[in-house]
Design an enzyme around this catalytic site. Structure first.
Site, PDB file in Angstrom:
ATOM      1  N   GLU A 230       0.687  -1.048  -0.120  1.00 45.78           N
ATOM      2  CA  GLU A 230      -0.047   0.060  -0.137  1.00 45.78           C
ATOM      3  C   GLU A 230       0.870   1.345  -0.061  1.00 45.78           C
ATOM      4  OE1 GLU A 230      -3.157   0.067  -0.166  1.00 45.78           O
ATOM      5  OE2 GLU A 230      -3.603  -2.184   0.423  1.00 45.78           O
ATOM      6  N   CYS A 264      -2.349   9.196   2.318  1.00 46.92           N
ATOM      7  CA  CYS A 264      -1.990   8.482   0.852  1.00 46.92           C
ATOM      8  C   CYS A 264      -3.229   8.955   0.064  1.00 46.92           C
ATOM      9  CB  CYS A 264      -1.680   7.232   0.995  1.00 46.92           C
ATOM     10  SG  CYS A 264      -2.971   6.146   1.748  1.00 46.92           S
TER      11      CYS A 264
END
Ligand code: NAP
Length: 454
Positions: A230, A264
């Site tokens: 991720e 993110c």
């Protein structure tokens, strides 16, 4: 090489704590404990594991204020957002309490066998390398499904949140999980790369930067171990001329400025249809100017410093280089140690760092677009692929563009956000694999085919 980790409060620069790195002997003991714990944990009934999840949720709620303060002190998040992070972890735990048994139950498949099905068996010890930006949430969204599926885990947390790492380990133990179920490793990159090669480690997950992802995945690949990555993102936020700006502006501002811009999945490129560009910029700027910077422990703070001074320096360089290339500062652009003022840039082009790279802080480049197709083309011009968000009155037309969006998520009239009920993950340089939902709990299992004839 240093044998300790020092943690600092990024708001005032004061040292919080010093932690000794694990010795080789301690690491070996942790590996052995992990191995022996897995042997018993994998046979524990799912109902028993779910009981422990309930204890964990209770412990977290009981300790919410203490844990939130720890997050805020270690990485600077406004205290209200730290509390929301703990509450979101409890929401995630509740989701798997309700659904884990069904997700993990055998999947019967009709074939010519007397009986055939898929059995979802745990793999063993999974190593998780985690970032500081959501120091509890990132760990929990990996650990809750992974442990509930019968695995055990090692946590190598970002060094600046070592206190959170140890608090998480303690929470699991206090809730009744066997001691080797989730162990924190206090160690450096080099040792982590070595540990990946150990037979006890069956798979690796990393949430963090593209650079760390490449390094960890290369090592895991050398040892033929599965990885889930991720990584960073550069999400576009598209605003079409028919969007209800009054209605959506708070969400649009939050999409960039939440967690002081260190997310993110934050909106990192604002693509605004030319007819409403001036109006958008005016309203957006008003809201950004109203953000209040002060001590993150103060209840009314909604904008804080970044988690470390070097992160603010990196952001400053990306902005300065973009300005040299022709970007204009519409608002902001000053830095004081770890604090970077919320900043809005215009006249941004596709070759500038603030467009091409991930900016991990409160910087909003705003570009004019001609129409929806132009916006999607610009949005896709990124090596990252976490998500795209789009604001419009015509959600039906927007939803026809699903295939054109190359990312792991497409949100219409909502900011890209994680939700335990939905899968989460990216494409391209944002990584691979999925967390959360049913997809997440099935990442670290052996999907074993069973075929039985009489
Ligand atoms: P980072 O520098 O990559 O660090 C992440 C973790 O990886 C830390 O625990 C770090 O340890 C460790 N690490 C880095 N290089 C390593 C190596 N070669 N070997 C072993 N461990 C290594 O990232 P960050 O600055 O903490 O986090 C920000 C980045 O994470 C951003 O790019 C953000 O977009 C991304 N992120 C992605 C997601 C997502 O779900 N896609 C979520 C959150 C954040 P040390 O602290 O000891 O260096």
């Amino acid at each position: 090489m240093s044998k300790t980790i020092d943690t600092y409060n990024p708001y005032n620069g004061k040292r919080l704590n010093t932690y000794q790195l694990d010795s080789e002997d301690q690491l070996n003991k942790k590996l052995e404990l992990s191995k022996s714990t897995f042997e018993s944990w994998k046979s524990v009934e799912i109902q028993k594991r779910v009981e422990l999840l309930k204890n964990l949720a209770d412990e977290m709620l009981a300790d919410k204020n203490k844990l939130s303060k720890l997050i805020t002190k270690e990485m600077g998040k406004p205290i209200k957002e730290s509390r929301a992070e703990i509450e979101k972890c409890v929401f995630l735990i509740d989701f798997y309490i309700l659904n884990a048994e069904q997700f993990l139950s055998d999947a019967i498949i009709d074939t010519d066998a007397h009986e055939s099905y898929i059995s979802y068996d745990p793999l063993g010890c999974i190593l998780a390398v985690m970032p500081w930006n959501y120091p509890f949430w990132q760990v929990f969204r990996f650990a809750i499904p992974t442990l509930t599926a019968g695995n055990v885990a090692f946590l190598k947390h970002a060094s600046n949140v070592s206190g959170c790492a140890l608090a998480i380990e303690e929470l699991f133990i206090k809730s009744g999980f066997p001691k080797g179920c989730l162990q924190t490793l206090l160690t450096n990159h080099e040792t982590i790369e070595k540990i990946i090669g150990n037979d006890i480690i069956k798979a690796v997950t990393l949430t963090g930067s593209e650079k760390a992802g490449k390094s960890i995945a290369a090592t895991a690949g050398k040892h033929l171990k599965k990885t889930v990555l991720e990584l960073g993102g550069n999400n576009a936020c598209i605003i079409l001329k028919d969007a209800d700006l009054e209605k959506h502006m708070d969400t649009i501002v939050k999409a960039r400025m939440q967690n002081s811009g260190q997310s993110c999945i934050a909106a990192k490129r604002f693509l605004v249809e030319e007819e409403i560009y001036d109006e958008f910029l005016k309203l957006f700027t008003e809201k950004v100017k109203a953000l209040k910077y002060s001590n993150p422990l103060d209840e009314d703070t909604n904008m804080s410093c970044l988690a470390r001074e070097d992160l603010a320096e990196t952001l400053e360089k990306q902005v300065s280089k973009s300005i040299t290339m022709g970007a204009k500062v519409h608002y902001g652009n000053s830095r004081d140690k770890a604090y970077f003022q919320p900043t809005i840039l215009t006249d941004v082009t596709e070759d500038m760092p603030v467009f091409k790279e991930e900016t991990f802080g409160p910087v909003a480049p705003v570009l004019k677009i001609k129409d929806l197709d132009h916006a999607i083309k610009l949005a896709s011009n990124s090596r990252f692929g976490l998500g795209t968000m789009l604001f419009t009155a015509d959600y039906k037309k927007a939803s026809k563009k699903v295939l054109n969006v190359e990312d792991g998520a497409y949100f219409i009239n909502e900011m890209v956000k994680s939700d335990p009920r939905l899968p989460f993950g990216g494409t391209k340089s944002s990584g691979f694999g999925r967390e959360l939902s049913k997809e997440g709990i099935l990442e670290f299992v052996n999907k074993k085919t069973i075929f039985i004839n009489k």
